[in-house]
Write a protein that holds these residues in place. Structure first.
Motif, PDB file in Angstrom:
ATOM      1  N   PRO A 139      -1.191   0.254 -16.255  1.00 41.95           N
ATOM      2  CA  PRO A 139      -1.820   0.543 -15.064  1.00 41.95           C
ATOM      3  C   PRO A 139      -2.337   1.115 -14.432  1.00 41.95           C
ATOM      4  O   PRO A 139      -3.420   1.370 -15.007  1.00 41.95           O
ATOM      5  CB  PRO A 139       0.079   1.969 -15.821  1.00 41.95           C
ATOM      6  N   VAL A 140      -2.023   0.767 -13.158  1.00 39.30           N
ATOM      7  CA  VAL A 140      -3.072   1.075 -11.934  1.00 39.30           C
ATOM      8  C   VAL A 140      -3.082   1.892 -11.518  1.00 39.30           C
ATOM      9  O   VAL A 140      -1.685   1.579 -10.224  1.00 39.30           O
ATOM     10  CB  VAL A 140      -3.298  -0.792 -11.069  1.00 39.30           C
ATOM     11  N   PHE A 141      -3.324   2.672 -11.732  1.00 40.66           N
ATOM     12  CA  PHE A 141      -3.298   3.824 -10.648  1.00 40.66           C
ATOM     13  C   PHE A 141      -4.168   4.112  -9.603  1.00 40.66           C
ATOM     14  O   PHE A 141      -5.112   3.301  -9.320  1.00 40.66           O
ATOM     15  CB  PHE A 141      -3.153   5.136 -11.650  1.00 40.66           C
ATOM     16  N   LEU A 142      -2.890   4.282  -8.402  1.00 36.03           N
ATOM     17  CA  LEU A 142      -3.917   4.786  -7.151  1.00 36.03           C
ATOM     18  C   LEU A 142      -3.603   5.764  -6.403  1.00 36.03           C
ATOM     19  O   LEU A 142      -2.236   6.954  -6.297  1.00 36.03           O
ATOM     20  CB  LEU A 142      -2.934   3.784  -6.001  1.00 36.03           C
ATOM     21  N   LYS A 143      -4.207   6.601  -6.262  1.00 29.25           N
ATOM     22  CA  LYS A 143      -4.346   7.952  -5.859  1.00 29.25           C
ATOM     23  C   LYS A 143      -3.939   8.488  -5.005  1.00 29.25           C
ATOM     24  O   LYS A 143      -5.033   7.685  -3.231  1.00 29.25           O
ATOM     25  CB  LYS A 143      -5.871   8.521  -5.997  1.00 29.25           C
ATOM     26  N   ALA A 144      -3.057   9.011  -4.921  1.00 28.52           N
ATOM     27  CA  ALA A 144      -2.643   9.171  -2.751  1.00 28.52           C
ATOM     28  C   ALA A 144      -2.730  10.447  -2.619  1.00 28.52           C
ATOM     29  O   ALA A 144      -2.791  11.406  -3.468  1.00 28.52           O
ATOM     30  CB  ALA A 144      -0.981   8.557  -3.032  1.00 28.52           C
ATOM     31  N   ASP A 145      -3.455  10.270  -1.068  1.00 25.61           N
ATOM     32  CA  ASP A 145      -4.253  11.731  -1.108  1.00 25.61           C
ATOM     33  C   ASP A 145      -3.234  13.343  -0.665  1.00 25.61           C
ATOM     34  O   ASP A 145      -1.946  12.680  -0.114  1.00 25.61           O
ATOM     35  CB  ASP A 145      -4.796  11.436   0.264  1.00 25.61           C
ATOM     36  N   GLU A 146      -3.917  14.454  -1.305  1.00 30.96           N
ATOM     37  CA  GLU A 146      -2.326  15.354  -1.059  1.00 30.96           C
ATOM     38  C   GLU A 146      -2.605  15.507   1.051  1.00 30.96           C
ATOM     39  O   GLU A 146      -1.909  16.145   0.855  1.00 30.96           O
ATOM     40  CB  GLU A 146      -3.994  16.196  -1.945  1.00 30.96           C
ATOM     41  N   GLY A 147      -3.813  15.542   1.337  1.00 35.40           N
ATOM     42  CA  GLY A 147      -3.699  15.453   2.501  1.00 35.40           C
ATOM     43  C   GLY A 147      -3.189  14.520   3.667  1.00 35.40           C
ATOM     44  O   GLY A 147      -2.437  15.015   4.520  1.00 35.40           O
ATOM     45  N   ASN A 148      -2.297  13.269   2.648  1.00 36.10           N
ATOM     46  CA  ASN A 148      -1.284  12.314   3.396  1.00 36.10           C
ATOM     47  C   ASN A 148       0.025  12.586   2.993  1.00 36.10           C
ATOM     48  O   ASN A 148       0.548  11.999   2.727  1.00 36.10           O
ATOM     49  CB  ASN A 148      -1.885  11.057   2.992  1.00 36.10           C
ATOM     50  N   ALA A 149       0.609  14.373   2.020  1.00 33.16           N
ATOM     51  CA  ALA A 149       1.336  14.522   1.267  1.00 33.16           C
ATOM     52  C   ALA A 149       1.773  13.695   0.220  1.00 33.16           C
ATOM     53  O   ALA A 149       2.472  12.970  -0.080  1.00 33.16           O
ATOM     54  CB  ALA A 149       2.547  14.217   2.312  1.00 33.16           C
ATOM     55  N   PHE A 150       0.404  13.314  -0.324  1.00 30.74           N
ATOM     56  CA  PHE A 150       0.959  12.451  -1.643  1.00 30.74           C
ATOM     57  C   PHE A 150       0.925  10.928  -1.152  1.00 30.74           C
ATOM     58  O   PHE A 150       1.672  10.886  -2.828  1.00 30.74           O
ATOM     59  CB  PHE A 150       1.530  13.209  -2.934  1.00 30.74           C
ATOM     60  N   LYS A 151       1.131  10.446  -0.391  1.00 28.56           N
ATOM     61  CA  LYS A 151       1.846   9.334  -0.126  1.00 28.56           C
ATOM     62  C   LYS A 151       0.909   7.994  -0.248  1.00 28.56           C
ATOM     63  O   LYS A 151      -0.525   8.578   0.886  1.00 28.56           O
ATOM     64  CB  LYS A 151       2.510   9.473   1.134  1.00 28.56           C
ATOM     65  N   LEU A 152       0.810   6.783  -0.198  1.00 23.20           N
ATOM     66  CA  LEU A 152       0.196   5.660  -0.684  1.00 23.20           C
ATOM     67  C   LEU A 152       0.289   5.317   0.803  1.00 23.20           C
ATOM     68  O   LEU A 152       0.994   5.228   1.503  1.00 23.20           O
ATOM     69  CB  LEU A 152       1.326   4.681  -1.522  1.00 23.20           C
ATOM     70  N   THR A 153      -1.024   4.860   1.423  1.00 24.47           N
ATOM     71  CA  THR A 153      -1.007   4.023   2.297  1.00 24.47           C
ATOM     72  C   THR A 153      -0.933   2.428   2.058  1.00 24.47           C
ATOM     73  O   THR A 153      -1.546   2.024   1.407  1.00 24.47           O
ATOM     74  CB  THR A 153      -2.443   4.026   2.866  1.00 24.47           C
ATOM     75  N   PRO A 154      -0.761   1.676   3.300  1.00 26.35           N
ATOM     76  CA  PRO A 154      -0.659   0.643   3.035  1.00 26.35           C
ATOM     77  C   PRO A 154      -2.195   0.011   2.631  1.00 26.35           C
ATOM     78  O   PRO A 154      -1.885  -0.935   2.239  1.00 26.35           O
ATOM     79  CB  PRO A 154       0.109  -0.222   4.341  1.00 26.35           C
ATOM     80  N   SER A 155      -2.934   0.383   3.730  1.00 29.85           N
ATOM     81  CA  SER A 155      -4.570   0.140   3.017  1.00 29.85           C
ATOM     82  C   SER A 155      -4.600   0.168   1.862  1.00 29.85           C
ATOM     83  O   SER A 155      -5.354  -0.958   0.962  1.00 29.85           O
ATOM     84  CB  SER A 155      -6.110   0.148   3.804  1.00 29.85           C
ATOM     85  N   GLN A 156      -4.645   1.938   0.904  1.00 31.09           N
ATOM     86  CA  GLN A 156      -4.617   1.646  -0.228  1.00 31.09           C
ATOM     87  C   GLN A 156      -4.506   0.344  -1.174  1.00 31.09           C
ATOM     88  O   GLN A 156      -4.257  -0.353  -1.818  1.00 31.09           O
ATOM     89  CB  GLN A 156      -4.614   3.025  -0.249  1.00 31.09           C
ATOM     90  N   LEU A 157      -3.284  -0.028  -0.608  1.00 32.55           N
ATOM     91  CA  LEU A 157      -2.449  -0.878  -1.659  1.00 32.55           C
ATOM     92  C   LEU A 157      -2.898  -2.162  -1.595  1.00 32.55           C
ATOM     93  O   LEU A 157      -3.197  -2.757  -2.617  1.00 32.55           O
ATOM     94  CB  LEU A 157      -0.352  -0.539  -0.675  1.00 32.55           C
ATOM     95  N   GLU A 158      -2.799  -2.803  -0.034  1.00 35.61           N
ATOM     96  CA  GLU A 158      -3.523  -4.135  -0.243  1.00 35.61           C
ATOM     97  C   GLU A 158      -4.720  -4.135  -1.036  1.00 35.61           C
ATOM     98  O   GLU A 158      -4.769  -5.439  -1.424  1.00 35.61           O
ATOM     99  CB  GLU A 158      -3.727  -4.371   1.694  1.00 35.61           C
ATOM    100  N   LYS A 159      -5.708  -3.091  -1.317  1.00 28.90           N
ATOM    101  CA  LYS A 159      -6.932  -3.439  -1.683  1.00 28.90           C
ATOM    102  C   LYS A 159      -6.764  -3.315  -3.052  1.00 28.90           C
ATOM    103  O   LYS A 159      -7.672  -3.983  -3.418  1.00 28.90           O
ATOM    104  CB  LYS A 159      -8.065  -1.838  -1.006  1.00 28.90           C
ATOM    105  N   ALA A 160      -5.522  -2.584  -3.511  1.00 32.92           N
ATOM    106  CA  ALA A 160      -5.028  -2.428  -5.160  1.00 32.92           C
ATOM    107  C   ALA A 160      -4.927  -3.974  -5.660  1.00 32.92           C
ATOM    108  O   ALA A 160      -4.819  -3.989  -7.240  1.00 32.92           O
ATOM    109  CB  ALA A 160      -4.813  -1.527  -5.302  1.00 32.92           C
ATOM    110  N   ILE A 161      -4.156  -4.506  -5.262  1.00 29.85           N
ATOM    111  CA  ILE A 161      -3.184  -5.611  -5.140  1.00 29.85           C
ATOM    112  C   ILE A 161      -4.430  -6.711  -5.831  1.00 29.85           C
ATOM    113  O   ILE A 161      -5.774  -7.464  -4.830  1.00 29.85           O
ATOM    114  CB  ILE A 161      -2.214  -6.597  -4.440  1.00 29.85           C
TER     115      ILE A 161
END
Ligand code: PMP
Ligand code: GLU
Length: 398
Positions: A139-161
């Motif tokens: 599992p690769v965990f991507l911390k979704a920011d509480e300030g962004n309603a705990f939602k993943l952003t596309p750029s976070q995802l892009e970088k993690a792949i």
């Protein structure tokens, strides 16, 4: 002595189920516990569904069924996906499983090889990391920011792949955050997954428990090619108060679903026919009970939030749906009581259970350190009493 496999040695029990069991045990022992631990509706399964199940037993639906599910149930699921999401699936693209839990488990089993990576946005449901590991994946965990309603952003995802990324598990509305994604947000995530060939396991089990005006959208319908790389997972546990009936399902590409079907054949031969018949009634009858339960959950969310936010220092994101709150408890960490150190969310949850008899679940196993998860799938009286106890217990911390 029998040797345990490495998999078994690594496996952790479910933190949510363990906490709920602990609360039940204390209650059985005569302790007046208020439980905010349970992740299941406190309502009874609607009468028409129960009656359909009973009738089906008398009609003899007590034998093995086709391993992918009864044709009539598959038809009801296909119709539901068409009606609600505009998604068209054929019979061999749908499978009935033992809860959404097995659908996710088997999807991972058929897609993941040792060394493969699966992206899991955090906070996440406790079972995802364990299920990925049981499939041999990382599992690769991507911390979704509480300030962004705990939602993943596309750029976070892009970088993690990475070259090893095979899949992402998305859950919306989310257990434990209650956040959901808009069509545009899903489209952006889907576009990246399509371009980078990352499969999507889309856990939509809380779909019917949304309190916002916008309807639920499945990521499989949010991008023209998303359907080809997505396994949509859903079930009846949460929407119809049917946790104990154990019906879930998955819809996705034929080659994945047919292998999942082989998994079911080799591991549990499918779920009871009478349960499946009852689920046909759940999916095809008027949905008034779903709306009634959803509306009550919304009232409880508002009540619990109001009481919680009146406690000094507690911050809490407002969930779009589900029946969970995930308050930030950092103001009450690194405190003491009677020589006992409350250093993290886990020790706070233990203190609350032992001293104030409130069962909560620590955010730690959800990848949400500093938070606790509160389920408001309980009566308004319990909510009032539990939050009153919570305020009192927190006030005692020095
Ligand atoms: N996904 C999430 C996010 C859940 O909270 C649950 C709750 N048990 C499940 C899947 C599994 O649901 P079930 O197996 O009861 O269908
Ligand atoms: N999903 C629920 C929860 O998170 C039920 C327990 C479980 O299966 O984890 O509490």
């Amino acid at each position: 002595m029998i040797k345990l496999s490495k998999r078994a040695q690594l496996l952790k029990p479910s933190a949510t189920l363990s906490m709920a069991a602990k609360a039940r045990q204390m209650k059985a022992g005569g302790v007046n516990v208020v439980s905010f631990a349970t992740g299941e509706p406190d309502f009874d399964t609607p009468v028409a569904i129960r009656e359909a199940g009973k009738r089906a037993i008398d009609e003899g639906l007590t034998r093995y069924t086709p391993s992918g599910g009864l044709p009539e149930l598959k038809a009801a699921i296909r119709e539901k996906l068409r009606r609600d999401e505009g998604l068209n699936y054929s019979d061999d693209e749908v499978i009935v499983t033992c809860g959404a839990k097995q659908a996710i488990f088997d999807a991972l089993q058929v897609m993941i090889d040792p060394g493969d990576e699966v992206i899991v946005p955090a906070p996440y449901w406790v079972s995802y990391p364990e299920q990925v590991q049981l499939a041999g994946g990382t599992p690769v965990f991507l911390k979704a920011d509480e300030g962004n309603a705990f939602k993943l952003t596309p750029s976070q995802l892009e970088k993690a792949i990475s070259s090893r990324t095979r899949a992402i598990i998305l859950n919306y509305p989310s257990n434990p955050t209650g956040s959901t994604y808009s069509r545009n947000e899903l489209a952006a995530i889907a576009k990246i997954c399509v371009e980078r060939n990352v499969a999507i396991i889309s856990d939509e089990i809380y779909e019917k428990l949304l309190f916002i005006d916008a309807p639920h959208v499945s990521i499989a319908s949010a991008h023209p090619s998303a359907r080809d790389i997505t396994v949509v997972v859903n079930g009846v546990s949460k929407a119809y108060a049917m946790t104990g009936w154990r019906m879930g399902y998955a819809a996705g590409p034929r080659e994945i679903i047919s292998k999942m079907s082989a998994f079911v054949e080799q591991d549990n031969s499918g779920i009871p026919g009478f349960v499946q018949r009852a689920c046909v009634t759940a999916l095809t009858s008027p949905q008034d009970d779903v709306t009634r339960m959803r509306d009550e959950f919304k009232l409880r969310r508002d009540l619990m939030l109001k009481r919680l936010l009146a406690i000094p220092g507690i911050r809490c994101h407002v969930p779009d749906g589900t029946f969970y709150l995930l308050p930030n408890m950092r103001a009450y960490l690194d405190r003491n009581i009677g020589g006992r150190q409350i250093s993290d969310a886990t020790s706070l949850a233990e203190y609350l259970l032992e001293s104030a008899h409130i069962a909560t679940v620590s955010g730690d196993p959800f990848g949400a350190p500093g938070h606790i998860r509160l389920s408001y799938a309980t009566s308004r009286e319990n909510i009032e009493e539990g939050v009153r106890r919570l305020a009192e217990a927190l006030a005692k911390l020095a």
